[in-house]
Motif scaffolding. Structure first.
Motif, PDB file in Angstrom:
ATOM      1  N   THR A 172      -1.879  -4.329 -93.017  1.00 57.34           N
ATOM      2  CA  THR A 172      -1.282  -4.249 -91.692  1.00 57.34           C
ATOM      3  C   THR A 172      -0.892  -5.651 -91.257  1.00 57.34           C
ATOM      4  OG1 THR A 172      -1.597  -3.548 -89.389  1.00 57.34           O
ATOM      5  CG2 THR A 172      -3.517  -4.466 -90.508  1.00 57.34           C
TER       6      THR A 172
ATOM      7  N   LYS B  38      -1.163  -2.244 -85.689  1.00 56.05           N
ATOM      8  CA  LYS B  38      -0.534  -1.066 -85.088  1.00 56.05           C
ATOM      9  C   LYS B  38       0.102  -0.164 -86.148  1.00 56.05           C
ATOM     10  CE  LYS B  38       1.757  -1.083 -81.260  1.00 56.05           C
ATOM     11  NZ  LYS B  38       2.777  -1.379 -80.215  1.00 56.05           N
ATOM     12  N   THR B  39       0.611  -0.773 -87.198  1.00 54.51           N
ATOM     13  CA  THR B  39       1.167  -0.013 -88.318  1.00 54.51           C
ATOM     14  C   THR B  39       0.360  -0.339 -89.558  1.00 54.51           C
ATOM     15  OG1 THR B  39       3.394  -0.040 -87.378  1.00 54.51           O
ATOM     16  CG2 THR B  39       3.209   0.427 -89.733  1.00 54.51           C
TER      17      THR B  39
ATOM     18  N   THR C 255      -0.406   0.614 -93.659  1.00 55.10           N
ATOM     19  CA  THR C 255       0.091   1.239 -94.885  1.00 55.10           C
ATOM     20  C   THR C 255      -1.056   1.362 -95.874  1.00 55.10           C
ATOM     21  OG1 THR C 255       2.313   0.311 -94.572  1.00 55.10           O
ATOM     22  CG2 THR C 255       1.753   1.093 -96.789  1.00 55.10           C
TER      23      THR C 255
ATOM     24  N   LYS D 192      -0.020   7.518 -82.925  1.00 55.89           N
ATOM     25  CA  LYS D 192       1.149   7.832 -82.111  1.00 55.89           C
ATOM     26  C   LYS D 192       1.248   9.341 -81.839  1.00 55.89           C
ATOM     27  CE  LYS D 192       6.153   7.036 -81.927  1.00 55.89           C
ATOM     28  NZ  LYS D 192       7.326   6.478 -82.661  1.00 55.89           N
TER      29      LYS D 192
ATOM     30  N   GLY E  71       1.929  10.281 -85.524  1.00 53.11           N
ATOM     31  CA  GLY E  71       2.333   9.029 -86.148  1.00 53.11           C
ATOM     32  C   GLY E  71       1.783   8.797 -87.546  1.00 53.11           C
TER      33      GLY E  71
ATOM     34  N   VAL F 271       1.794   5.911 -94.331  1.00 53.34           N
ATOM     35  CA  VAL F 271       2.020   4.957 -93.242  1.00 53.34           C
ATOM     36  C   VAL F 271       1.569   5.587 -91.929  1.00 53.34           C
ATOM     37  CG1 VAL F 271       3.733   3.638 -91.936  1.00 53.34           C
ATOM     38  CG2 VAL F 271       3.932   3.822 -94.424  1.00 53.34           C
TER      39      VAL F 271
ATOM     40  N   GLU G 184       1.233   5.013 -87.738  1.00 53.95           N
ATOM     41  CA  GLU G 184       1.674   4.248 -86.572  1.00 53.95           C
ATOM     42  C   GLU G 184       0.771   4.552 -85.385  1.00 53.95           C
ATOM     43  OE1 GLU G 184       6.076   3.863 -85.858  1.00 53.95           O
ATOM     44  OE2 GLU G 184       6.115   5.534 -87.290  1.00 53.95           O
TER      45      GLU G 184
ATOM     46  N   ASP H 246      -0.149   3.777 -81.160  1.00 54.16           N
ATOM     47  CA  ASP H 246       0.509   3.422 -79.903  1.00 54.16           C
ATOM     48  C   ASP H 246       0.134   2.018 -79.448  1.00 54.16           C
ATOM     49  OD1 ASP H 246       2.009   5.755 -79.410  1.00 54.16           O
ATOM     50  OD2 ASP H 246       0.223   6.806 -78.693  1.00 54.16           O
TER      51      ASP H 246
END
Length: 544
Positions: free
Chosen positions: A93, A97-98, A100, A146, A162, A172, A174, A176
């Motif tokens: 990361t 927040k994201t 993988t 998300k 998400g 992946v 995601e 918020d």
């Protein structure tokens, strides 16, 4: 990139994007020279009959013990509680927040199907889907994935969650907002995968032994309700070559004396994490090699139904809590190293160093006097004694504590308490529906961070029968969960505990220890794991 062994300290670091790498043994690490028993079969006590082995419909510790062997999530834990790879062999990361995740290519379901990123997409969407009615859907919200919150509320479709499969082995996720401990959260029961084809074919019957398909180190072999659940090796498990045990049996023994006797007769390799209080000293003297006592990431408390009179009155709640002599519970009733609790979050929790609330600094005599004053102010006294029912689930220790506290309250405040005992499934349902006045409860961290405890008390979370609904508290927790500063989060967690002490929706009683009987022949037992995450794939039986 996170690879192999990731410590909890690193995971909790605010704004962490990249961690160092190191190597760790992922399966049973048998020391050189250890002589293994010819029969590699483990039998363990599990306290009670599990309500389900569906990870998206379970909510109890007994269930998690079994599911941990049957289904494997993205990450696991090692014997010291460090987060290590599970189905995901690495992850990265840049902003918390994201995330993988790179899934291992040799992960398979027990029927031979490959475990793919799409399996996690399906499973996580199932967990948040209102149709599933997962009692832990709130947990998915608190990952900050998300749209999770909106999906659980029925405002958005589950397909908007998400999470996406870039390809078969790349997932992946995601969020918020930044959650620096998100990877740790993916080790929880609720985010474990299920086999889509099996669930869709059999519906609620997919968990039956003849239908079950899992991706853990073991699969269900036999399940005799209220007697035993037997697991056998999953030959398709990616690390099966390093799994030593061939069979694991869970026994649902609610009576602790019965469980103790079965251990002493050689029927059990280790008991559930509770020993009969009246036998503890004798066991330590006569079987010192088999008595194991470790700290635990759990708190025992009584919950007030603040939606029912008179427990909507903070004075009543405080009076009942203040009049509990916690030292008698820990030192006389339990006497196994438990600590009196004045917080929901146990002090063993990483980064949690709270200051005692004012009532905790009083003597018990002073607390009793203040309790009497509060009750009188609320309209109760000798001519109008407070009467209420106390709910607890079947367990000898719960009963002993309930009887003792009932006696304390009667002696110091003249209260009249009716004890109500229910078996586990009924007890859970009663609490979830809010059909109680005061109830015994306990909470064990789902991950080693204070939010794992404090999110329990927010308005929308009715797991474990909480029905508080305090907007000020909700705002504190919401701010903490959206903070990327560890220092700010810690300060907010302290505020949350201060508000609990002020409003007393629960009465914390003691911080658990794990006291159990453990055979010296069991190798690989994770005694230093604060969350008591035991993976049978890491255990083995030594020759006598």
């Amino acid at each position: 990139m996170y690879k192999n062994k990731i410590t909890q300290a690193l995971l909790l670091g605010a704004g962490l994007a990249v961690a160092a790498t190191s190597t760790v043994t992922l399966a049973a690490d048998v020391p050189a020279g250890t002589k293994l028993a010819e029969k590699q079969e483990l039998v363990r006590g599990n306290g009670t009959e599990v309500a389900t082995i569906d990870p998206h419909k379970s909510q109890g510790v007994p269930e998690s013990h079994v599911i941990r062997d049957l289904l494997e999530g993205l990450v696991n834990q090692d014997a010291d509680g460090n987060t290590i790879p599970g189905v995901a062999e690495s992850w990265e990361t840049a902003d918390n927040k994201t995330f993988t995740f790179h899934l291992r290519k040799d992960a398979k379901w027990s029927n031979g199907d490959p475990v793919t990123a799409e399996d996690f997409v399906y499973s996580w969407q199932r967990a948040v889907d209102p149709v599933t009615a997962s009692p832990y859907a709130w947990y998915m919200e608190y990952t900050k994935m998300k749209n999770a919150k909106e999906i659980v509320a029925g405002e958005k479709d589950k397909s908007t969650l998400g999470v996406k499969a870039v390809d078969d082995h790349t997932l992946v996720v995601e969020l918020d907002t930044a959650v620096p401990y998100f990877v740790m959260m993916t080790g929880h029961t609720t985010v474990k995968p299920v086999h889509k084809a099996t669930v869709e074919k059999f519906g609620d019957q997919w968990t039956k032994p003849e239908n079950f398909v899992g991706n853990g180190a073991f699969v269900v072999d036999r399940w005799v309700l209220n007697e035993r659940m037997v697991l056998k090796r999953n030959e398709q498990y990616w690390d099966n070559k390093n799994t030593v045990l061939n069979q694991v049996t869970f026994l649902p023994i609610e009576n602790q004396v019965a469980e103790m006797n079965r251990f002493l007769s050689g029927e059990l390799d280790f008991s559930s994490s509770a020993l009969p209080v009246e036998h503890f000293k004798r066991l330590k003297t006569e079987y010192p090699e088999s008595v194991s006592v470790e700290g635990s990431l759990c708190t025992y408390y009584y919950s007030f139904n603040t939606k029912k009179k008179p427990f909507d009155d903070v004075r009543v709640r405080k009076a009942i809590s203040y009049a509990i002599d916690r030292s008698i519970v820990t030192d006389a009733i339990l006497a196994q190293g438990q600590k009196p609790a004045y917080f929901l979050t146990p002090e063993i929790t990483a980064g949690f160093n709270p200051e005692l609330p004012e009532f905790a600094k009083m003597s018990q005599k002073e607390r009793n006097a203040e309790a009497a004053r509060l009750l009188e102010e609320a309209g109760f006294g000798k001519d109008n004694p407070l009467e209420f029912s106390l709910l607890y689930n079947t367990n000898e220790n719960h009963k002993k504590i309930a009887v003792a506290l009932g006696s304390m309250w009667k002696k110091s405040l003249g209260l009249k308490v009716t004890l109500e005992n229910q078996e586990w499934k009924t007890y859970l349902s009663t609490k979830d529906q809010g059909d109680f006045e005061v109830s015994r409860a306990g909470w064990c961290g789902d991950y080693n961070e204070a939010s794992s405890f404090l999110t329990l008390m927010v308005s929308k979370n009715t797991t474990a029968g909480q029905h508080w609904g305090n907007k000020e508290y909700d705002a504190i927790i919401e701010k903490a969960l959206n903070s990327t500063s560890e220092a700010e989060r810690t300060a907010l967690y302290m505020q949350a505990e201060e508000l609990i002490a002020k409003e007393m929706p629960i009465a914390p009683i003691y911080q658990y220890v794990r006291a159990r009987l453990l055979s010296p022949q069991v190798g690989g037992f994770p005694s230093n794991n604060a969350e008591e995450k035991i993976y049978s794939k890491d255990l083995y039986i030594k020759a006598q």
